[in-house]
Design a protein around this motif. Structure first.
Motif, mmCIF file in Angstrom:
data_model
loop_
_atom_site.group_PDB
_atom_site.id
_atom_site.type_symbol
_atom_site.label_atom_id
_atom_site.label_comp_id
_atom_site.label_asym_id
_atom_site.label_seq_id
_atom_site.Cartn_x
_atom_site.Cartn_y
_atom_site.Cartn_z
ATOM 1 N N PRO A 1 14.128 10.606 88.351
ATOM 2 C CA PRO A 1 14.554 11.418 87.211
ATOM 3 C C PRO A 1 15.950 10.998 86.767
ATOM 4 O O PRO A 1 16.696 10.433 87.553
ATOM 5 C CB PRO A 1 14.566 12.841 87.770
ATOM 6 N N LEU A 2 16.263 11.265 85.511
ATOM 7 C CA LEU A 2 17.613 10.984 84.994
ATOM 8 C C LEU A 2 18.230 12.260 84.465
ATOM 9 O O LEU A 2 17.630 12.882 83.601
ATOM 10 C CB LEU A 2 17.557 9.982 83.844
ATOM 11 N N PRO A 3 19.393 12.676 84.874
ATOM 12 C CA PRO A 3 20.086 12.098 86.042
ATOM 13 C C PRO A 3 19.309 12.381 87.321
ATOM 14 O O PRO A 3 18.528 13.330 87.368
ATOM 15 C CB PRO A 3 21.433 12.826 86.025
ATOM 16 N N PRO A 4 19.568 11.606 88.363
ATOM 17 C CA PRO A 4 18.792 11.771 89.598
ATOM 18 C C PRO A 4 19.112 13.080 90.328
ATOM 19 O O PRO A 4 18.319 13.549 91.126
ATOM 20 C CB PRO A 4 19.207 10.574 90.469
ATOM 21 N N ASN B 1 28.474 23.122 81.608
ATOM 22 C CA ASN B 1 28.943 21.806 82.082
ATOM 23 C C ASN B 1 28.164 21.247 83.274
ATOM 24 O O ASN B 1 28.687 20.430 84.026
ATOM 25 C CB ASN B 1 30.442 21.845 82.410
ATOM 26 N N VAL B 2 26.939 21.700 83.411
ATOM 27 C CA VAL B 2 26.099 21.164 84.483
ATOM 28 C C VAL B 2 24.982 20.335 83.855
ATOM 29 O O VAL B 2 24.333 20.784 82.922
ATOM 30 C CB VAL B 2 25.480 22.302 85.338
ATOM 31 N N ARG B 3 24.817 19.109 84.335
ATOM 32 C CA ARG B 3 23.712 18.269 83.872
ATOM 33 C C ARG B 3 22.613 18.360 84.922
ATOM 34 O O ARG B 3 22.794 17.941 86.062
ATOM 35 C CB ARG B 3 24.189 16.823 83.696
ATOM 36 N N GLU B 4 21.492 18.960 84.521
ATOM 37 C CA GLU B 4 20.405 19.184 85.479
ATOM 38 C C GLU B 4 19.684 17.878 85.796
ATOM 39 O O GLU B 4 19.564 17.004 84.930
ATOM 40 C CB GLU B 4 19.375 20.171 84.897
ATOM 41 N N ALA B 5 19.190 17.773 87.028
ATOM 42 C CA ALA B 5 18.384 16.604 87.400
ATOM 43 C C ALA B 5 17.202 16.512 86.438
ATOM 44 O O ALA B 5 16.561 17.523 86.146
ATOM 45 C CB ALA B 5 17.887 16.755 88.829
ATOM 46 N N GLY B 6 16.950 15.338 85.894
ATOM 47 C CA GLY B 6 15.774 15.131 85.036
ATOM 48 C C GLY B 6 15.913 15.666 83.630
ATOM 49 O O GLY B 6 14.961 15.617 82.855
ATOM 50 N N GLU B 7 17.098 16.167 83.253
ATOM 51 C CA GLU B 7 17.206 16.742 81.900
ATOM 52 C C GLU B 7 17.164 15.649 80.819
ATOM 53 O O GLU B 7 16.799 15.912 79.688
ATOM 54 C CB GLU B 7 18.463 17.599 81.730
ATOM 55 N N ASP B 8 17.520 14.441 81.181
ATOM 56 C CA ASP B 8 17.457 13.321 80.245
ATOM 57 C C ASP B 8 16.046 12.735 80.262
ATOM 58 O O ASP B 8 15.364 12.696 79.248
ATOM 59 C CB ASP B 8 18.513 12.282 80.682
ATOM 60 N N VAL B 9 15.620 12.330 81.445
ATOM 61 C CA VAL B 9 14.273 11.767 81.602
ATOM 62 C C VAL B 9 13.655 12.378 82.858
ATOM 63 O O VAL B 9 14.260 12.336 83.935
ATOM 64 C CB VAL B 9 14.341 10.227 81.769
ATOM 65 N N ALA B 10 12.464 12.937 82.706
ATOM 66 C CA ALA B 10 11.785 13.494 83.874
ATOM 67 C C ALA B 10 11.160 12.353 84.667
ATOM 68 O O ALA B 10 10.766 11.340 84.090
ATOM 69 C CB ALA B 10 10.707 14.471 83.428
ATOM 70 N N LYS B 11 11.068 12.523 85.979
ATOM 71 C CA LYS B 11 10.419 11.503 86.799
ATOM 72 C C LYS B 11 8.977 11.326 86.300
ATOM 73 O O LYS B 11 8.276 12.314 86.064
ATOM 74 C CB LYS B 11 10.426 11.951 88.264
ATOM 75 N N GLY B 12 8.565 10.085 86.114
ATOM 76 C CA GLY B 12 7.193 9.821 85.662
ATOM 77 C C GLY B 12 7.037 9.789 84.152
ATOM 78 O O GLY B 12 5.981 9.418 83.641
#
Ligand code: AMP
Ligand code: MG
Length: 412
Positions: A42-45, A131-142
């Motif tokens: 995921p992005l961010p990881p 100000n929190v960037r969640e895991a996968g908020e840019d690109v989800a895994k898969g």
């Protein structure tokens, strides 16, 4: 003599992707993806901070008494991982990109907090998620990050790199060999002897090929001599997918490319197109076992070389490179001056384009002959004046193919 429409169809219907290969990202700019790519991570990881600040539990900041004082547990630079869970009224100093510790759900920027002893004083409340960037908020895994048939540009390559890919499967770039004919040619930098001219087509073709996504594997100069030309074509066909010849394809006594191509085993698909410039354009299929090597015989005039490259060779290269969108970009434009020509051949007229309200205006450049090089660099597009037209008054709408000659889109 065949029409321009017929000739471009005879060319493009023979273009197919040449195969697939894995290339490193550094070598993939301008290539076309041969496969859909999905994110392996995921992005961010991981959940991380968008600012330099203090990771906190937002619930701790919803208090009546001022100031809001939290205990500072640790400092966390980017690249480190803080394993403890944040509990009641605790904070961790985090830098941009550093993981936000478990338990924390917001980050207050350094500018809005102050350290004091073993604690930190917040100047305001924070909202959950701030100000929190969640895991996968840019690109989800898969998730699909690259569609098949995408032309790879810097952001695509960046996305692949961000997801951890070092290589990407692409359509193989066409390999091109160039043969420059003409006994009158001498090389730039040499002394110009009487009767000689400098070879500009070598430079023109090298530059055009660089912008096309194809790989130039060889460029040779050949004398106007049948034996040397046959040998040069055979040699070029050993590795090339496409051979481009310059000059020697017209009806002069030393125009030997046609005879040489056939002697080398090629089959003529067409020779001569009802167009101006580049009337003597030729196209051949040189079969080697199951594979065809395509030969474009371009007339020698530099204007004819550039125009036939844009109208025939570049679309062919693009389709062979896996692109679905291979034709020149076309706009409709209004002629700002009348244009007179003989009936019979389609004219490619070098024009400058300008925008007026909702229209494109096309102004023909003053010199159009195929030997004229100086107006090529001012050309925005080629107006297509139909074969059957003789006089087009100012105000007539014409099709214009945009050329990229004023831009510098180098594909490496
Ligand atoms: P050809 O098609 O060989 O009859 O050449 C047509 C015209 O283009 C002649 O005036 C040639 O001198 C010129 N020409 C041919 N090859 C080149 C070249 N490589 N660079 C510049 N001009 C060329
Ligand atoms: Mg010649």
């Amino acid at each position: 003599m065949i029409s321009y429409e017929k000739a471009r169809n005879l060319v493009i219907e023979r273009a197919y992707p040449l195969g697939k290969e894995k290339v490193e990202l550094e070598a993939a700019l301008g290539c076309v993806a041969a496969q859909e790519v999905r994110a392996k991570v995921p992005l961010p990881p991981f959940k991380n901070s968008a600012v330099d600040g203090y990771a906190v539990r937002s619930a701790d900041t919803v208090i009546v008494e001022q100031p809001i004082r939290l205990k500072l547990l640790a400092e966390q630079p980017a690249g480190e991982y803080f394993r403890k869970r944040l509990s009641h009224r605790q904070a961790v100093k985090v830098m941009t990109g550093a993981p936000v510790p478990a338990g924390a759900d917001a980050v207050i920027p350094v500018e809005e907090a102050e350290e004091e002893g073993d604690g930190v004083i917040l100047k305001r409340q924070v909202r959950p998620g701030e100000n929190v960037r969640e895991a996968g908020e840019d690109v989800a895994k898969g998730a699909v990050i690259i569609e098949r048939e995408t032309l790879l540009t810097p952001p695509h390559l960046g996305l692949l790199a961000a997801c951890g890919f070092r290589e990407v499967l692409v359509y193989r770039r066409p390999r091109l060999a160039v043969l420059i004919t003409g006994n009158e040619l001498c090389q730039p930098g040499e002394r110009l002897r009487p009767g000689k001219i400098y070879d500009s087509n070598s430079t023109i073709l090298q530059a055009l090929i660089k912008t096309s996504g194809a790989e130039l594997i060889s460029l040779r100069r050949v004398k106007d001599d049948l034996k040397s030309m046959v040998a040069a074509i055979k040699l070029a066909s050993a590795r090339a997918d496409i051979i481009i010849t310059s000059g020697g394809v017209s009806v002069g006594d030393y125009d030997l490319v046609k005879t040489a191509a056939v002697k080398a085993g090629a089959q003529e698909i067409f020779w001569k197109v009802a167009q101006k410039p580049a009337k003597p354009l030729a196209f051949y299929d040189l079969k080697k076992g199951k594979k065809s090597i395509w030969i474009f015989g371009l007339p020698g005039n530099p204007g004819a070389v550039m125009i036939s490259f844009e109208e025939y060779v570049r679309p062919f290269i693009k389709k062979c490179s896996g692109l679905k969108d291979f034709w020149p970009q076309e706009v409709e434009a209004v002629l700002t001056a009348s244009y007179r020509k003989k009936k019979g051949r389609l004219n490619f007229v070098r024009v400058v384009l300008a925008r007026k309200e909702n229209d494109w205006l096309a102004t023909p450049l003053s010199r159009q002959e195929s030997g004229i090089i100086s107006s090529l660099a001012q050309t925005d597009g080629l107006a297509l004046i139909p074969a059957e037209a003789d006089l087009l008054p100012a105000g007539t709408k014409v099709k214009v193919h945009i050329v990229g000659w004023k831009k510098n889109e180098v594909k490496i």
